[in-house]
Design an enzyme around this catalytic site. Structure first.
Site, mmCIF file in Angstrom:
data_model
loop_
_atom_site.group_PDB
_atom_site.id
_atom_site.type_symbol
_atom_site.label_atom_id
_atom_site.label_comp_id
_atom_site.label_asym_id
_atom_site.label_seq_id
_atom_site.Cartn_x
_atom_site.Cartn_y
_atom_site.Cartn_z
ATOM 1 N N GLU A 1 10.549 -13.811 -19.530
ATOM 2 C CA GLU A 1 10.182 -12.409 -19.289
ATOM 3 C C GLU A 1 9.076 -11.967 -20.244
ATOM 4 O OE1 GLU A 1 10.494 -10.480 -17.016
ATOM 5 O OE2 GLU A 1 10.033 -8.517 -17.846
ATOM 6 N N CYS B 1 0.863 -1.194 0.000
ATOM 7 C CA CYS B 1 0.000 0.000 0.000
ATOM 8 C C CYS B 1 0.893 1.235 0.000
ATOM 9 C CB CYS B 1 -0.842 0.019 1.259
ATOM 10 S SG CYS B 1 -1.774 -1.485 1.529
ATOM 11 N N LYS C 1 3.026 -2.945 -7.325
ATOM 12 C CA LYS C 1 4.359 -2.677 -7.863
ATOM 13 C C LYS C 1 5.437 -3.416 -7.086
ATOM 14 C CE LYS C 1 7.462 -1.036 -10.459
ATOM 15 N NZ LYS C 1 7.631 -1.719 -11.762
ATOM 16 N N GLU D 1 0.796 -10.603 -17.224
ATOM 17 C CA GLU D 1 0.471 -9.705 -16.095
ATOM 18 C C GLU D 1 -0.299 -8.470 -16.533
ATOM 19 O OE1 GLU D 1 3.608 -7.847 -13.794
ATOM 20 O OE2 GLU D 1 4.972 -7.941 -15.451
ATOM 21 N N TRP E 1 -3.693 -1.941 -1.263
ATOM 22 C CA TRP E 1 -3.705 -3.221 -1.974
ATOM 23 C C TRP E 1 -4.066 -4.231 -0.886
ATOM 24 C CZ3 TRP E 1 -0.932 -7.905 -1.805
ATOM 25 C CH2 TRP E 1 -1.113 -8.734 -2.915
ATOM 26 N N ASN F 1 1.017 0.299 6.007
ATOM 27 C CA ASN F 1 1.416 -0.562 4.890
ATOM 28 C C ASN F 1 2.171 -1.728 5.499
ATOM 29 O OD1 ASN F 1 2.287 -1.709 2.465
ATOM 30 N ND2 ASN F 1 4.177 -0.504 2.499
ATOM 31 N N GLY F 2 1.742 -2.956 5.200
ATOM 32 C CA GLY F 2 2.433 -4.141 5.727
ATOM 33 C C GLY F 2 1.408 -5.161 6.210
ATOM 34 N N LYS G 1 5.455 -10.571 -18.962
ATOM 35 C CA LYS G 1 4.921 -9.267 -19.377
ATOM 36 C C LYS G 1 3.512 -9.424 -19.926
ATOM 37 C CE LYS G 1 6.926 -6.835 -17.699
ATOM 38 N NZ LYS G 1 7.761 -7.554 -16.837
ATOM 39 N N ARG H 1 1.352 1.600 -5.973
ATOM 40 C CA ARG H 1 1.616 0.641 -4.891
ATOM 41 C C ARG H 1 0.362 -0.137 -4.491
ATOM 42 N NH1 ARG H 1 6.268 1.569 -2.158
ATOM 43 N NH2 ARG H 1 5.427 0.590 -0.313
ATOM 44 N N HIS I 1 10.019 -32.322 -25.055
ATOM 45 C CA HIS I 1 9.848 -33.029 -23.767
ATOM 46 C C HIS I 1 8.495 -32.711 -23.155
ATOM 47 C CE1 HIS I 1 14.055 -34.209 -23.994
ATOM 48 N NE2 HIS I 1 14.256 -32.998 -24.460
HETATM 49 C C1 AGP Z 1 7.365 -7.613 -13.063
HETATM 50 O O1 AGP Z 1 6.770 -6.993 -14.172
HETATM 51 C C2 AGP Z 1 6.433 -7.693 -11.876
HETATM 52 N N1 AGP Z 1 5.908 -6.424 -11.547
HETATM 53 C C3 AGP Z 1 7.047 -8.430 -10.703
HETATM 54 O O2 AGP Z 1 7.323 -9.734 -11.143
HETATM 55 C C4 AGP Z 1 8.339 -7.832 -10.121
HETATM 56 O O3 AGP Z 1 9.401 -7.972 -11.042
HETATM 57 C C5 AGP Z 1 8.691 -8.608 -8.848
HETATM 58 O O4 AGP Z 1 7.639 -8.434 -7.925
HETATM 59 C C6 AGP Z 1 10.020 -8.169 -8.203
HETATM 60 O O5 AGP Z 1 9.927 -6.846 -7.774
HETATM 61 P P1 AGP Z 1 11.285 -6.127 -7.244
HETATM 62 O O6 AGP Z 1 12.236 -6.098 -8.420
HETATM 63 O O7 AGP Z 1 10.856 -4.783 -6.799
HETATM 64 O O8 AGP Z 1 11.837 -6.971 -6.130
#
Ligand code: AGP
Length: 619
Positions: free
Chosen positions: A491, A2, A614, A498, A74, A100-101, A495, A27, A514
């Site tokens: 990757e 958050c 994020k 998500e 969040w 936050n936490g 992308k 966030r 395989h």
């Molecule tokens: C990547 O697009 C995602 N948002 C997520 O996988 C992110 O890379 C992951 O949570 C790691 O975050 P960080 O690099 O801040 O540790």
């Protein structure tokens, strides 16, 4: 994860809080709220949904006052709704807090507070903090907060106000980020720097188990024994414009387009006369010479950067290197020791699993190095050494520029170690540096070149959408790559899934036979990374296997490759030619753009995709 904000000053608190929350919306964005102090009363307004819903309510009925706190959520405990939104109040309504936490022992604390007669309104873990402050409040908010936080287990960054002390906000942190913004006649608390940059560039970074009291005239930081801790202010080097869209439709597109510049900036900052400089590294060269193995630990996109790092580090420094997700590493009793270098890659520097993995590595005696983007973040401060990527604030949840910046740092680290350990002759190192230096302009060229028929990625996305519906929404994506571009296959898949919510899987192309080849019929779109490399011919065979079974192939190949034209691929995307080692910096760009344009075709919220945040600062 958050976002929290606190303000004491002369401005209308509501405006400062809403502006700060808008900078922190990346966030978390399922609900938001503010609490403002006016004439010794707390005006608390909160709503489910995006910040703009709260802003509209406040437009109709503004909260007056120059002291307050705010929150964008969040959800962890308690569904996103008006009641579970923060801020939370105590029974009397004289206290309000944002958090936050995750408070791991909240149920026990809640049970005893209920026994003592406290009435709860929400299903959140956070609300117990407001009632504990109420229980311990004897006329001094800081003292009451101090007594409260000592009972909390888990992670928290909090900000609290009390109607009887209308000139202050009290904050405290443990394992969740909290910074102090220092203004003239005003001061701020926030989860991250963008929330205060409209007003000040001077910040303090409180450490874990420190409590902060801000008033108009100052900010006092104390540890949990009550002793004042002096903090040297830091000056933020970038400005708020970098945290804005600057004319792009989405932050993600802006951050994709920034990558050439950022990688160029990293090279300019860290490469001088062929030598690699890591001033903030704080691990001496002698130690580097004795590492028997390197372990890279990270999550998500950062993990994919780490996987790419393995290829370059092993090939050029001959140091065995394995890569692990933070959540697996931390619970697996990993075999690391003082001869191991553990590298934690994290854009935010706050990912809970990566922070825990760092602590586990330190507990086992390993030397630890953080590769982070957020200056002063927990991982950056707790690791033995740190290398900042200096990619500027990455606002879109889908990580792009942080990824290529992490790759750039890993390339530099590889060259640094290869020179140190003399595993490469100087001539080879200068050749690689020369090739590396081409990358930024080739990334720019790739991003800005005229959309030839080969690179019209937006059109390909449109065709996918048509196809997807023709196939009654059954189509999906497979990404295949080999060797140093295999992590890019992972990757590219991440992308896409998500931000477009379409199933996508990355695979080492050699694994096709395989299992995954059973998936091939006319449904999946198969993205094949088939750039010039030692495994180019193998990739061509994979493409043949896919085409023979009716599969649709998007091939990412090297500019000028004529051979690929005989392989009947459905779509072709060319990237400029560069030494295979550095090709991941170029290959990832069409993968990012493909995900972006597919998500755009489907009309999703590209910068703030559903269910994601994020930085995952909770387990
Ligand atoms: C990547 O697009 C995602 N948002 C997520 O996988 C992110 O890379 C992951 O949570 C790691 O975050 P960080 O690099 O801040 O540790």
């Amino acid at each position: 994860m958050c976002g929290i904000v606190g303000y004491v000053g002369e401005r209308k608190a509501q405006d400062v809080l809403l502006k700060g929350l808008s900078r922190l919306e990346y966030r978390g964005y399922d609900s938001a709220g503010i609490a403002v102090l006016e004439a010794r009363k707390i005006n608390l307004i909160k709503r489910q949904g995006k910040l703009r819903i709260l802003a509209n309510v406040l437009k109709a009925g503004p909260a007056k006052g120059t002291v307050g706190i705010g929150h964008t959520r969040w959800a962890t405990h308690g569904v996103p709704n008006d009641v579970n939104a923060h801020p939370h109040a105590d029974c009397t309504g004289k206290i309000a807090i944002v958090h936050n936490g995750i408070i791991e022992n909240y149920l026990d604390l809640k049970a005893s507070l209920i026994k003592e007669g406290h009435k709860f309104r929400s299903k959140t873990d956070t609300e117990i903090i407001a009632h504990l402050i109420e229980k311990y409040y004897k006329g001094n908010l800081e003292q009451a907060v101090l007594k409260t936080v000592k009972l909390l287990k888990g992670s928290y960054a909090i900000a609290a106000i009390h109607a009887n002390e209308p000139d202050k906000v009290v904050g405290a942190r443990c394992d969740s980020p909290l910074i102090v913004g220092l203004g003239k006649g005003e001061n701020f608390l926030a989860s991250d720097v963008p929330a205060v940059l409209d007003y000040t560039k001077d910040v303090l970074y409180p450490d874990n188990h420190e409590i902060i009291t801000i008033t108009k005239t100052g900010a006092i930081v104390k540890n949990y024994t009550g002793r004042v801790v002096s903090k040297r202010p830091s000056r933020i080097k970038w400005d708020i414009k970098q945290a804005e869209k600057a004319g792009y439709e989405h932050f993600m597109l802006k951050e994709i387009y920034e990558q050439g510049d950022i990688v160029g900036g990293i090279l300019d900052e860290r490469l001088h006369d062929g030598k690699v400089l890591f001033e903030e590294l704080n691990i001496n060269q002698g130690a580097f010479k004795h590492f028997k193995k390197i372990v890279i630990v990270a999550c998500g996109t950062a993990y994919h950067a780490g996987l790419t790092g393995k290829y370059m580090l092993e090939e050029y420094t001959h140091i065995p290197c394995w890569v692990d997700t933070s959540s697996e590493f931390r619970y697996r009793d990993p075999i690391v020791d003082k001869e191991t270098l553990v590298i934690i890659i994290s854009q935010s520097g706050e990912t809970a699993d990566s922070l825990a993995a760092l602590r586990e590595a330190k507990r086992k005696g390993a030397r630890t190095l953080g590769i982070c983007n957020v200056v002063g973040s927990s991982i950056a401060r707790e690791a033995d050494g740190v290398i900042y990527t200096h990619a500027g604030p990455e606002i879109a949840v889908a990580s792009t520029k942080a990824y290529t910046a992490q790759l750039a740092i890993l390339y530099l680290l590889t060259l640094y170690l290869a020179r140190l350990k003399k595993t490469l002759p100087p001539s080879r190192i200068s050749y690689l540096i020369k090739e590396f230096r081409k990358a930024p302009s080739l990334m720019e060229e790739l991003l800005n070149e005229h959309k030839s028929e080969y690179n019209n990625i937006a059109a390909y996305a449109g065709e996918f959408k048509k196809y997807y519906h023709e196939k009654h929404n059954k189509s999906y994506f497979l990404y295949l790559g080999r060797n140093i571009n295999y992590p890019n296959a992972l990757e590219g898949a991440l992308k896409l899934k998500e931000i477009s919510y379409i199933s996508a899987e990355g695979y080492p192309a050699g694994e096709m036979k395989h299992g995954p080849i059973a998936l091939i019929d006319e449904n999946p779109w198969v993205v094949c990374i088939v750039t010039q490399s030692k495994t180019y011919d193998k990739m061509l065979s994979n493409i043949q296997e896919i085409k023979a079974r009716g599969g649709i192939v998007i091939a990412i190949t090297t500019e000028g490759d004529k051979e690929i034209l005989h392989h009947n691929v459905n779509y072709l995307i060319e990237v400029p030619k560069i030494d295979e080692l550095f090709s991941p910096l170029l290959v990832v760009i069409p993968l990012q753009l493909l995900a972006y344009y597919v998500a755009k075709e489907f009309g999703y919220d590209i910068d703030q995709p559903r269910n994601l945040a994020k930085s995952v600062t909770v387990e």
